[in-house]
Design a protein around this motif. Structure first.
Motif, mmCIF file in Angstrom:
data_model
loop_
_atom_site.group_PDB
_atom_site.id
_atom_site.type_symbol
_atom_site.label_atom_id
_atom_site.label_comp_id
_atom_site.label_asym_id
_atom_site.label_seq_id
_atom_site.Cartn_x
_atom_site.Cartn_y
_atom_site.Cartn_z
ATOM 1 N N MET A 273 0.834 -1.211 0.000
ATOM 2 C CA MET A 273 0.000 0.000 0.000
ATOM 3 C C MET A 273 0.862 1.252 0.000
ATOM 4 S SD MET A 273 -3.412 -0.094 0.318
ATOM 5 C CE MET A 273 -4.743 -1.248 0.657
ATOM 6 N N LYS A 274 0.760 2.007 -1.040
ATOM 7 C CA LYS A 274 1.545 3.244 -1.085
ATOM 8 C C LYS A 274 0.706 4.406 -0.547
ATOM 9 C CE LYS A 274 4.712 5.924 -3.775
ATOM 10 N NZ LYS A 274 5.534 6.049 -4.956
ATOM 11 N N ILE A 275 1.196 5.013 0.505
ATOM 12 C CA ILE A 275 0.472 6.111 1.137
ATOM 13 C C ILE A 275 1.166 7.432 0.825
ATOM 14 C CG2 ILE A 275 -0.415 7.037 3.313
ATOM 15 C CD1 ILE A 275 -0.219 4.192 4.442
ATOM 16 N N VAL A 276 0.402 8.380 0.307
ATOM 17 C CA VAL A 276 0.974 9.682 -0.050
ATOM 18 C C VAL A 276 0.213 10.783 0.686
ATOM 19 C CG1 VAL A 276 1.471 11.290 -1.931
ATOM 20 C CG2 VAL A 276 1.652 8.836 -2.335
ATOM 21 N N ALA A 277 0.963 11.655 1.339
ATOM 22 C CA ALA A 277 0.334 12.786 2.026
ATOM 23 C C ALA A 277 0.383 14.014 1.128
ATOM 24 C CB ALA A 277 1.055 13.077 3.342
ATOM 25 N N ILE A 278 -0.759 14.694 1.020
ATOM 26 C CA ILE A 278 -0.833 15.923 0.234
ATOM 27 C C ILE A 278 -0.890 17.093 1.205
ATOM 28 C CG2 ILE A 278 -2.072 17.154 -1.598
ATOM 29 C CD1 ILE A 278 -1.349 14.266 -2.340
ATOM 30 N N ILE A 279 0.024 18.032 1.046
ATOM 31 C CA ILE A 279 0.032 19.195 1.934
ATOM 32 C C ILE A 279 -0.096 20.467 1.099
ATOM 33 C CG2 ILE A 279 1.321 20.467 3.706
ATOM 34 C CD1 ILE A 279 2.717 17.932 4.475
ATOM 35 N N ARG B 18 7.041 10.591 8.491
ATOM 36 C CA ARG B 18 7.322 9.406 9.310
ATOM 37 C C ARG B 18 6.293 8.303 9.093
ATOM 38 N NH1 ARG B 18 7.096 11.033 15.089
ATOM 39 N NH2 ARG B 18 5.596 12.592 14.382
ATOM 40 N N PHE B 19 5.117 8.669 8.597
ATOM 41 C CA PHE B 19 4.028 7.690 8.505
ATOM 42 C C PHE B 19 3.551 7.419 7.079
ATOM 43 C CE2 PHE B 19 3.956 9.841 12.573
ATOM 44 C CZ PHE B 19 3.970 8.780 13.458
ATOM 45 N N VAL B 20 4.185 8.068 6.088
ATOM 46 C CA VAL B 20 3.752 7.866 4.700
ATOM 47 C C VAL B 20 4.952 7.551 3.813
ATOM 48 C CG1 VAL B 20 1.768 9.418 4.953
ATOM 49 C CG2 VAL B 20 3.949 10.326 4.139
ATOM 50 N N ASP B 21 4.658 7.114 2.576
ATOM 51 C CA ASP B 21 5.748 6.790 1.648
ATOM 52 C C ASP B 21 6.281 8.042 0.954
ATOM 53 O OD1 ASP B 21 5.662 3.844 1.864
ATOM 54 O OD2 ASP B 21 3.613 4.157 1.192
ATOM 55 N N ASP B 22 5.377 8.939 0.596
ATOM 56 C CA ASP B 22 5.786 10.171 -0.075
ATOM 57 C C ASP B 22 4.966 11.337 0.443
ATOM 58 O OD1 ASP B 22 7.885 9.656 -1.977
ATOM 59 O OD2 ASP B 22 6.442 8.456 -3.120
ATOM 60 N N VAL B 23 5.588 12.514 0.422
ATOM 61 C CA VAL B 23 4.869 13.725 0.781
ATOM 62 C C VAL B 23 4.859 14.639 -0.440
ATOM 63 C CG1 VAL B 23 4.805 15.761 2.273
ATOM 64 C CG2 VAL B 23 5.561 13.568 3.206
ATOM 65 N N VAL B 24 3.681 15.142 -0.788
ATOM 66 C CA VAL B 24 3.560 16.075 -1.911
ATOM 67 C C VAL B 24 3.098 17.415 -1.362
ATOM 68 C CG1 VAL B 24 2.303 16.611 -4.032
ATOM 69 C CG2 VAL B 24 2.987 14.251 -3.563
ATOM 70 N N VAL B 25 3.901 18.446 -1.578
ATOM 71 C CA VAL B 25 3.520 19.787 -1.134
ATOM 72 C C VAL B 25 3.088 20.586 -2.352
ATOM 73 C CG1 VAL B 25 4.348 21.951 -0.128
ATOM 74 C CG2 VAL B 25 5.050 19.775 0.860
ATOM 75 N N VAL B 26 1.918 21.204 -2.258
ATOM 76 C CA VAL B 26 1.477 22.081 -3.336
ATOM 77 C C VAL B 26 1.562 23.509 -2.830
ATOM 78 C CG1 VAL B 26 -0.348 22.619 -4.972
ATOM 79 C CG2 VAL B 26 -0.084 20.276 -4.150
ATOM 80 N N ASP B 27 2.536 24.229 -3.354
ATOM 81 C CA ASP B 27 2.731 25.624 -2.963
ATOM 82 C C ASP B 27 1.796 26.476 -3.819
ATOM 83 O OD1 ASP B 27 3.606 28.147 -2.371
ATOM 84 O OD2 ASP B 27 5.508 27.961 -3.434
ATOM 85 N N ASP B 28 0.804 27.062 -3.166
ATOM 86 C CA ASP B 28 -0.239 27.785 -3.886
ATOM 87 C C ASP B 28 0.175 29.230 -4.147
ATOM 88 O OD1 ASP B 28 -2.591 28.153 -5.170
ATOM 89 O OD2 ASP B 28 -3.829 28.264 -3.376
ATOM 90 N N ALA C 35 -0.454 12.599 -7.099
ATOM 91 C CA ALA C 35 -0.218 11.366 -6.336
ATOM 92 C C ALA C 35 -0.799 10.150 -7.058
ATOM 93 C CB ALA C 35 -0.819 11.489 -4.942
ATOM 94 N N LEU C 36 -1.958 10.342 -7.682
ATOM 95 C CA LEU C 36 -2.607 9.222 -8.375
ATOM 96 C C LEU C 36 -1.918 8.914 -9.702
ATOM 97 C CD1 LEU C 36 -6.381 10.172 -7.854
ATOM 98 C CD2 LEU C 36 -5.128 8.365 -6.678
ATOM 99 N N GLU C 37 -1.634 9.978 -10.458
ATOM 100 C CA GLU C 37 -1.134 9.776 -11.819
ATOM 101 C C GLU C 37 0.362 9.464 -11.871
ATOM 102 O OE1 GLU C 37 -2.242 13.358 -13.872
ATOM 103 O OE2 GLU C 37 -4.339 13.117 -13.280
ATOM 104 N N TYR C 38 1.136 10.146 -11.028
ATOM 105 C CA TYR C 38 2.592 10.018 -11.131
ATOM 106 C C TYR C 38 3.209 9.114 -10.067
ATOM 107 C CZ TYR C 38 2.445 13.903 -14.480
ATOM 108 O OH TYR C 38 2.185 14.699 -15.568
ATOM 109 N N LEU C 39 2.567 9.029 -8.906
ATOM 110 C CA LEU C 39 3.184 8.252 -7.832
ATOM 111 C C LEU C 39 2.477 6.915 -7.594
ATOM 112 C CD1 LEU C 39 3.785 11.145 -5.248
ATOM 113 C CD2 LEU C 39 5.341 10.302 -7.002
ATOM 114 N N GLY C 40 1.352 6.721 -8.263
ATOM 115 C CA GLY C 40 0.619 5.469 -8.096
ATOM 116 C C GLY C 40 0.155 5.236 -6.666
ATOM 117 N N ALA C 41 -0.339 6.284 -6.047
ATOM 118 C CA ALA C 41 -0.755 6.183 -4.644
ATOM 119 C C ALA C 41 -1.956 5.258 -4.469
ATOM 120 C CB ALA C 41 -1.098 7.567 -4.115
#
Lengths: 110, 226
Positions: free
Chosen positions: B1-7, B25-35, B72-78
């Motif tokens: 299970m690949k878990i990705v956090a979106i911030i 610490r609890f996910v596989d990848d973190v994605v930050v979207v700087d708005d 996360a869905l398209e590129y990281l296969g979350a």
């Protein structure tokens, strides 16, 4: 009297301006005709204000001048509505574009 | 299970690195979207080792979440997408609790709740505003939850694909609930702890902000279908 002259002058100026823009291919024939029609009617009303009274009486409004104001307000509100819808659509498209760029340019420090 | 956090982050230069470290610490990848932050949020996130996506024009939190989720869905296969805050209000420890029902196959959406378990130090004004939000949501979306505008949630891959956020600004939380109901997604709530500090309260939803949320929500619900 001064107001009438001013209206006629402005109407003619607007028509000239539109024709010039049409020649420069900045506006379409549709807009040329629409604007010319609008400003021509302004000029006609300015020249003969009593013509609007006939129309006003026909639709049940007391004075021609009042009818003009009513019609103008309806047109203005409708235009604003149209512009709002369009702006909303463009906002959505802008978000999609910004999103696409963000996804394409995603980066991570290795 | 690949878990990705979106911030999603807007002007969080000071706090984003800590939030990334906390979630990482609890996910596989973190994605930050700087708005399109005015400060150096993007640099701070990049230095922290997260995936950095940047909106070239500010589009709002809802839009940023959607951008991160799609990436996360398209590129990281979350397999699981977590929505997390940049300002340090949320605790990384809670991620395990919100992902568990999805991993076990009990639900496809897990919503964090500040009212289950009552572990937060929530001020009264905020409490009242949120309670009104519950009433509003129950009436319009017909969905019963204990906390409507909690940004902490976990979505299974399928749920994340189903929930497309179209409200760019704050009302997206209501929209998500609406979509959960409309798409008949199975959801559960899990208690999460939200830390309130003077700093984060100043940035959060005020009572008047709630009116903007209501306006945006109604606009999207009725007006945008024209």
């Amino acid at each position: 009297m001064i107001f009438q002259i001013f209206l006629i002058a402005f109407g003619l100026f607007a028509i000239l301006k539109t024709i010039r823009q049409y020649r420069a291919k900045k506006v379409s024939l549709y807009w040329l005709l629409l604007w010319c029609l609008l400003w021509l009617s302004v000029v006609i009303v300015a020249l003969m204000p009593q013509t609007t009274d006939v129309l006003a009486e026909y639709v049940g409004v007391e004075k021609g001048a009042d009818l003009l104001v009513y019609v103008a307000i309806v047109i203005l509100f409708y235009s604003i509505y149209r512009i709002l819808i369009r702006s909303e659509k463009q906002n959505k498209e802008l978000t999609e574009l910004v999103r696409k760029i963000a996804k394409l340019e995603a980066k991570r420090k290795d | 299970m690949k878990i990705v956090a979106i911030i999603p982050a807007y002007n969080e230069e000071e706090r984003v690195a800590a939030a990334i470290a906390d979630a990482a610490r609890f996910v596989d990848d973190v994605v930050v979207v700087d708005d399109c932050s005015k400060d150096r949020t993007g640099e701070a996130a990049f230095e922290s080792g997260a995936y950095l996506l940047q909106h070239v024009i500010n589009r709002g939190q809802g839009a940023a979440l959607q951008t991160g989720t799609e990436f996360a869905l398209e590129y990281l296969g979350a397999d699981i997408v977590i929505h997390f805050d940049a300002d340090g209000q949320m605790c990384g420890e809670d991620i395990e609790a919100v992902t568990e029902p999805i991993i076990k196959g009990e639900a496809s959406v897990v919503l964090g709740s500040r009212f289950l378990g009552a572990r937060s130090n929530m001020p009264l004004g905020r409490w009242l505003t949120l309670r009104c939000g519950l009433l509003f949501t129950a009436m319009v979306s017909g969905i019963k939850v204990t906390d409507t505008h909690n940004g902490f949630r976990a979505l299974s891959r399928n749920a994340a694909q189903d929930i497309k956020i179209t409200i760019d600004r704050m009302a997206h939380a209501s929209e998500i609930l609406d979509l959960i109901k409309a798409k008949k997604l199975v959801y559960v709530e899990r208690p999460v702890k939200i830390r309130y500090s003077e700093e984060t309260l100043a940035k959060g939803q005020s009572f008047f902000g709630a009116f903007i949320v209501i306006k945006d929500f109604f606009k999207a619900k009725f007006f945008d279908e024209l």
